[in-house]
Design a protein around this motif. Structure first.
Motif, PDB file in Angstrom:
ATOM      1  N   ASP A   1       0.800  -1.217   0.000  1.00  0.00           N
ATOM      2  CA  ASP A   1       0.000   0.000   0.000  1.00  0.00           C
ATOM      3  C   ASP A   1       0.837   1.274   0.000  1.00  0.00           C
ATOM      4  O   ASP A   1       0.287   2.365  -0.165  1.00  0.00           O
ATOM      5  N   ASN A   2       2.155   1.153   0.190  1.00  0.00           N
ATOM      6  CA  ASN A   2       3.010   2.352   0.129  1.00  0.00           C
ATOM      7  C   ASN A   2       3.876   2.385  -1.123  1.00  0.00           C
ATOM      8  O   ASN A   2       4.813   3.172  -1.216  1.00  0.00           O
ATOM      9  N   ASN A   3       3.574   1.538  -2.089  1.00  0.00           N
ATOM     10  CA  ASN A   3       4.379   1.393  -3.298  1.00  0.00           C
ATOM     11  C   ASN A   3       3.524   1.770  -4.508  1.00  0.00           C
ATOM     12  O   ASN A   3       2.573   1.058  -4.846  1.00  0.00           O
ATOM     13  N   ASN A   4       3.852   2.883  -5.146  1.00  0.00           N
ATOM     14  CA  ASN A   4       3.061   3.359  -6.282  1.00  0.00           C
ATOM     15  C   ASN A   4       2.915   2.299  -7.368  1.00  0.00           C
ATOM     16  O   ASN A   4       1.874   2.196  -8.017  1.00  0.00           O
ATOM     17  N   GLN A   5       3.933   1.471  -7.555  1.00  0.00           N
ATOM     18  CA  GLN A   5       3.899   0.429  -8.583  1.00  0.00           C
ATOM     19  C   GLN A   5       2.793  -0.586  -8.304  1.00  0.00           C
ATOM     20  O   GLN A   5       2.258  -1.210  -9.223  1.00  0.00           O
ATOM     21  N   ARG A   6       2.429  -0.764  -7.020  1.00  0.00           N
ATOM     22  CA  ARG A   6       1.352  -1.679  -6.634  1.00  0.00           C
ATOM     23  C   ARG A   6       0.034  -0.949  -6.388  1.00  0.00           C
ATOM     24  O   ARG A   6      -1.034  -1.506  -6.610  1.00  0.00           O
TER      25      ARG A   6
ATOM     26  N   SER B   1       1.301  -4.716   3.563  1.00  0.00           N
ATOM     27  CA  SER B   1       1.451  -5.621   2.428  1.00  0.00           C
ATOM     28  C   SER B   1       0.381  -6.689   2.471  1.00  0.00           C
ATOM     29  O   SER B   1      -0.274  -6.911   3.494  1.00  0.00           O
ATOM     30  N   SER B   2       0.202  -7.374   1.340  1.00  0.00           N
ATOM     31  CA  SER B   2      -0.765  -8.456   1.302  1.00  0.00           C
ATOM     32  C   SER B   2      -0.393  -9.550   2.292  1.00  0.00           C
ATOM     33  O   SER B   2      -1.274 -10.205   2.859  1.00  0.00           O
ATOM     34  N   SER B   3       0.901  -9.763   2.529  1.00  0.00           N
ATOM     35  CA  SER B   3       1.328 -10.789   3.480  1.00  0.00           C
ATOM     36  C   SER B   3       0.773 -10.514   4.869  1.00  0.00           C
ATOM     37  O   SER B   3       0.187 -11.387   5.510  1.00  0.00           O
ATOM     38  N   THR B   4       0.956  -9.288   5.353  1.00  0.00           N
ATOM     39  CA  THR B   4       0.470  -8.973   6.693  1.00  0.00           C
ATOM     40  C   THR B   4      -1.043  -8.847   6.719  1.00  0.00           C
ATOM     41  O   THR B   4      -1.687  -9.188   7.714  1.00  0.00           O
ATOM     42  N   MET B   5      -1.629  -8.359   5.635  1.00  0.00           N
ATOM     43  CA  MET B   5      -3.083  -8.273   5.563  1.00  0.00           C
ATOM     44  C   MET B   5      -3.711  -9.654   5.757  1.00  0.00           C
ATOM     45  O   MET B   5      -4.704  -9.811   6.480  1.00  0.00           O
TER      46      MET B   5
ATOM     47  N   ASN C   1      -2.668 -11.526   9.338  1.00  0.00           N
ATOM     48  CA  ASN C   1      -3.367 -10.986  10.501  1.00  0.00           C
ATOM     49  C   ASN C   1      -4.879 -10.914  10.315  1.00  0.00           C
ATOM     50  O   ASN C   1      -5.573 -10.269  11.103  1.00  0.00           O
ATOM     51  N   ASP C   2      -5.392 -11.577   9.268  1.00  0.00           N
ATOM     52  CA  ASP C   2      -6.829 -11.564   8.981  1.00  0.00           C
ATOM     53  C   ASP C   2      -7.371 -10.140   8.896  1.00  0.00           C
ATOM     54  O   ASP C   2      -8.482  -9.849   9.353  1.00  0.00           O
ATOM     55  N   MET C   3      -6.594  -9.263   8.279  1.00  0.00           N
ATOM     56  CA  MET C   3      -7.002  -7.857   8.181  1.00  0.00           C
ATOM     57  C   MET C   3      -7.677  -7.525   6.858  1.00  0.00           C
ATOM     58  O   MET C   3      -8.557  -6.669   6.809  1.00  0.00           O
ATOM     59  N   GLY C   4      -7.240  -8.176   5.754  1.00  0.00           N
ATOM     60  CA  GLY C   4      -7.666  -7.758   4.427  1.00  0.00           C
ATOM     61  C   GLY C   4      -8.570  -8.765   3.749  1.00  0.00           C
ATOM     62  O   GLY C   4      -8.423  -9.983   3.927  1.00  0.00           O
ATOM     63  N   PHE C   5      -9.491  -8.254   2.930  1.00  0.00           N
ATOM     64  CA  PHE C   5     -10.464  -9.116   2.263  1.00  0.00           C
ATOM     65  C   PHE C   5     -10.141  -9.382   0.800  1.00  0.00           C
ATOM     66  O   PHE C   5     -10.204 -10.517   0.339  1.00  0.00           O
ATOM     67  N   MET C   6      -9.761  -8.348   0.034  1.00  0.00           N
ATOM     68  CA  MET C   6      -9.725  -8.521  -1.419  1.00  0.00           C
ATOM     69  C   MET C   6      -8.646  -7.667  -2.055  1.00  0.00           C
ATOM     70  O   MET C   6      -8.357  -6.561  -1.601  1.00  0.00           O
ATOM     71  N   SER C   7      -8.057  -8.219  -3.120  1.00  0.00           N
ATOM     72  CA  SER C   7      -7.039  -7.504  -3.876  1.00  0.00           C
ATOM     73  C   SER C   7      -7.189  -7.844  -5.349  1.00  0.00           C
ATOM     74  O   SER C   7      -8.046  -8.640  -5.739  1.00  0.00           O
ATOM     75  N   TYR C   8      -6.318  -7.243  -6.158  1.00  0.00           N
ATOM     76  CA  TYR C   8      -6.300  -7.489  -7.606  1.00  0.00           C
ATOM     77  C   TYR C   8      -4.842  -7.664  -7.976  1.00  0.00           C
ATOM     78  O   TYR C   8      -4.062  -6.707  -7.944  1.00  0.00           O
ATOM     79  N   ASP C   9      -4.432  -8.914  -8.288  1.00  0.00           N
ATOM     80  CA  ASP C   9      -3.002  -9.171  -8.354  1.00  0.00           C
ATOM     81  C   ASP C   9      -2.746 -10.444  -9.152  1.00  0.00           C
ATOM     82  O   ASP C   9      -3.652 -11.023  -9.751  1.00  0.00           O
ATOM     83  N   TYR C  10      -1.495 -10.902  -9.114  1.00  0.00           N
ATOM     84  CA  TYR C  10      -1.078 -12.120  -9.803  1.00  0.00           C
ATOM     85  C   TYR C  10      -1.432 -13.344  -8.954  1.00  0.00           C
ATOM     86  O   TYR C  10      -1.185 -13.367  -7.746  1.00  0.00           O
ATOM     87  N   ASN C  11      -1.964 -14.354  -9.605  1.00  0.00           N
ATOM     88  CA  ASN C  11      -2.496 -15.510  -8.895  1.00  0.00           C
ATOM     89  C   ASN C  11      -1.415 -16.312  -8.165  1.00  0.00           C
ATOM     90  O   ASN C  11      -1.530 -16.583  -6.966  1.00  0.00           O
ATOM     91  N   GLN C  12      -0.353 -16.704  -8.865  1.00  0.00           N
ATOM     92  CA  GLN C  12       0.619 -17.624  -8.258  1.00  0.00           C
ATOM     93  C   GLN C  12       1.322 -17.018  -7.054  1.00  0.00           C
ATOM     94  O   GLN C  12       1.395 -17.616  -5.985  1.00  0.00           O
ATOM     95  N   THR C  13       1.805 -15.798  -7.220  1.00  0.00           N
ATOM     96  CA  THR C  13       2.587 -15.207  -6.142  1.00  0.00           C
ATOM     97  C   THR C  13       1.737 -14.876  -4.925  1.00  0.00           C
ATOM     98  O   THR C  13       2.253 -14.821  -3.803  1.00  0.00           O
TER      99      THR C  13
END
Length: 717
Positions: free
Chosen positions: A356-361, A429-433, A436-448
């Motif tokens: 969430d702090n990376n413009n590229q993402r 990041s998606s890892s911590t989201m 820690n059961d914090m995040g619900f949904m994203s739009y990203d690459y499937n495998q990684t």
């Protein structure tokens, strides 16, 4: 040589012959080769006989040295091991120990097979910055990374070798270009000469790229079952800001794949019977999370006339999913308001980006807005361009619809449905989201991202790719359908050959050309994706997208998890030295995909195969709206100079990483309209057209596109 190489050669060669009979406008899913080893079959005998025609060879002295300023965005992902990866020495699955400064296994194998040597000049930058570092000292290197636009521009200026002059000496690369028209157009730097100044890179080709990803266990918990939803504790939905996107009355019928994935069937959204779920929630005002869930359950039962039964979650996560933006907003409201039930806290972040702090993402959220609200150009292969139904280029930055979509995303921010860390740009990041059961949904690459099911989630928790949404797309008609612009083609990076570097040394030139050609041969494509034979199971293959492909060795798979937490791309680039450029087959990546990742991607793949998800085509199509925009257009030097002078346009819509990078669309999601002169969708579009001189940008790109189409027509006769 492993037995999969002759098999693959025959398959690819036969496909090339078929493509030639079909004409240059045909689309192929696999690369091709003009040569194939002899086998016992009659078909391959024909191919072998054809391959025995003498072809001039690219010859160079054994041990010819190439000075390589090439890699992928970091010193960790270059051709040579750096100290951070190798440390005091690292032993890999091939049983060999590598040290800092050593070539990675893939490139050791290239040296062995081709007889050339490599020296490391890579500075560890992104392609754009790497080329900028070398552009005034190209005499010091032989091959260099750069963006397609940079390499084409400097090629036109005479700084990079015109590879097209040598295509007759490069049968593998030539065959690939002939079989894939959009690839050929994407690398054409001059339509008068047909010049090519770089070797293209494919991170997979002709396949979907990014996908919506959800915590499907939360969707199931909220929506499935008999009777009403109950909870001991819930929160309250926020005051509504988002307004309906889909109709509030009438009916919309869309095609879906049936639940078992065997056929297409139609489902109807009956707004006359059920109303629009967003309109219903907005009229009711803030409500408990329990009431919100029960309102959504009733809507699903009524709008779809019981189609989903008590497994209402399938509207969002099933093979037969048919969700749209309004239904997603209703679901987000339910998820966020039911945090106590879902994660035992008072807070859940709805939509989030990988970093969430990376413009590229962060830009992935406006890309997601594109498929939510039917806006083209937000996931373009080049800037924000797409081909309209009128056959002309359009720039999403210059169209009001883009800013209307961002208005809708900003409404989600105001309702607290987009992560707080995205809004304030904090380090999340998606890892911590997920951990820690914090995040619900994203739009990203499937495998990684779905490997996080293995590393960050607990039993019973499930983070999975789901179907792309239904939206209203104007492909010539106002059509409710699924469409994704996230389609794999030529990436924006590539490698060029320095004219000043190779100079008059024919050995260096031929070695560089040979490297490129070899990378597009059947065995070269395997090497550049899988690494050397030691990392592959001898004699074992599996079918992937209709091709017989190698199976990775058990030791490779174990090492992938040990050293890269299951992330195939990181492992390949950091340890094997593969997937740094050229063609990356998704076959290796597929084998490393978590079972949950395979499930969701399988649903989407079936939908694409059965035609219920449409996408750009890597061909010049009858309806130009479906033609994939080439990754680079053959602009002239004067056009390049004009475009380069449009600094405000370029700097205001960056998709690059860095604290200093600005993207107006991301800013609008966060804060709405904040720039003077850009206070509405119409004003914002007009500001880009006039004040930022987007009109000149589009004029120059259109001129280049027309020359490219003329060139294409000359090729196909």
């Amino acid at each position: 040589m492993k037995n999969w190489i002759p098999v693959l050669s025959v398959i690819l060669s036969v496909c090339l012959v078929a493509a030639c009979f079909a004409g240059c406008g045909g689309k192929m899913d696999v690369p091709a080769s003009t040569t194939a080893p002899a086998t016992e079959t009659a078909a391959s005998a024909d191919v072998t006989e054809a391959a025995e025609v003498e072809v001039p060879q690219l010859s160079f002295a054994e041990g010819t040295v190439l000075r390589m300023a090439t890699g992928y965005n970091s010193t960790k992902t270059g051709l040579f091991f750096d100290a951070e990866v190798a440390g005091d020495g690292i032993t890999l699955a091939d049983g060999k120990t590598y040290h800092t400064g050593d070539l990675k296994p893939t490139w050791v194998e290239v040296e062995n097979r081709l007889g050339m040597k490599f020296e490391n000049y890579y500075q560890g930058n992104s392609a754009q910055k790497e080329f900028q570092y070398w552009q005034e000292r190209l005499n010091e290197i032989d091959m260099v990374s750069g963006t397609a636009a940079q390499l084409s521009e400097f090629g036109e200026a005479g700084s990079l070798v015109n590879i097209a002059d040598y295509l007759d000496l490069m049968p593998n690369f030539k065959a690939y270009l002939e079989a894939n028209p959009i690839v050929r157009l994407s690398v054409t730097g001059n339509t008068d000469t047909g010049a090519i100044y770089f070797s293209p890179y494919f991170d997979g080709v002709n396949d979907i790229e990014r996908m919506p990803l959800m915590r499907v266990d939360w969707v199931v918990a909220l929506l499935d079952g008999e009777g009403e939803f109950t909870a001991e504790k819930s929160g309250t939905t926020a005051a509504s800001v988002y307004e309906p996107y889909m109709p509030t009355s009438g009916k919309v019928t869309v095609d879906v794949v049936n639940l078992d994935g065997t056929a297409v069937e139609s489902v109807t959204k009956d707004y006359d019977a059920a109303g629009n779920i967003v309109a219903l929630m907005n009229a009711a005002g803030p409500m408990s999370g329990v009431d919100a869930v029960n309102m959504l359950r009733t809507y699903i039962d009524t709008a779809y006339n019981g189609y989903y039964g008590t497994t209402r979650s399938n509207l969002f996560v099933g093979q037969n999913a048919a969700w749209d933006a309004d239904e997603l907003v209703a679901l987000l409201r339910c998820v966020v308001a039911n945090a106590p039930t879902l994660n035992g806290t008072d807070t859940i972040q709805g939509l989030f980006s990988r970093e969430d702090n990376n413009n590229q993402r962060r830009v992935d959220l406006f890309r997601f807005a594109g498929i939510l609200f039917g806006v083209r150009g937000l996931e373009s292969r080049q800037d924000y361009l797409y081909v309209g139904t009128d056959g002309q280029l359009h720039d999403a930055r210059q169209e009001p619809e883009t800013y209307v979509a961002m208005e809708r995303m900003n409404a989600l921010v105001q309702e607290g449905l987009i992560s707080k860390s995205f809004v304030d740009g904090s380090k999340e990041s998606s890892s911590t989201m997920l951990e820690n059961d914090m995040g619900f949904m994203s739009y990203d690459y499937n495998q990684t991202q779905t490997i996080l099911n293995e590393t960050k989630l607990q039993d019973g928790e499930k983070y999975m790719a789901v179907m792309v949404p239904v939206a209203c797309w104007n492909d010539g008609e106002e059509t409710y359908m699924r469409f994704t612009e996230s389609w794999r083609s030529v990436k924006t990076d590539g490698w060029g050959i320095s004219v000043a570097g190779v100079g008059s040394d024919e050995n260096k030139l031929n070695a560089a050309l040979k490297l490129i050609d070899y990378a597009y041969s059947p065995e070269g494509q395997i090497l550049m994706s899988y690494g050397p034979d030691a990392f592959i199971k001898e004699g074992e293959t599996f079918m992937f997208n209709g091709q017989e492909m190698p199976v990775i060795a058990d030791a490779t798979y174990a090492e992938l998890w040990e050293k890269a937490s299951g992330n195939y791309t990181n492992y390949a680039r950091m340890y094997l030295g593969s997937t740094l450029s050229f063609v990356k087959s998704q076959a290796f990546e597929y084998q490393c995909t978590h079972v949950v990742g395979k499930e969701g991607a399988g649903y989407i793949s079936t939908a694409i195969a059965l035609g219920t998800i449409k996408h750009p085509e890597l061909a010049v199509t009858a309806n130009p709206w479906y033609t994939s925009i080439p990754t680079v257009l053959p602009t002239t030097q004067s056009e390049n100079d004009e475009i380069a002078s449009l600094t405000e346009l370029k700097n205001s819509f960056s998709s690059s990483k860095g604290d200093d990078q600005v993207n107006i669309l991301v800013d609008q999601i966060v804060s709405g309209y904040t720039r003077d002169g850009m206070g509405s969708a119409e004003e914002a579009a007009e500001y880009v057209v006039t004040t930022m001189n987007g009109k000149l940008y589009l004029f120059d790109k259109q001129a280049a596109f027309e020359r490219l189409l003329d060139y294409y027509n000359s090729l196909v006769g």
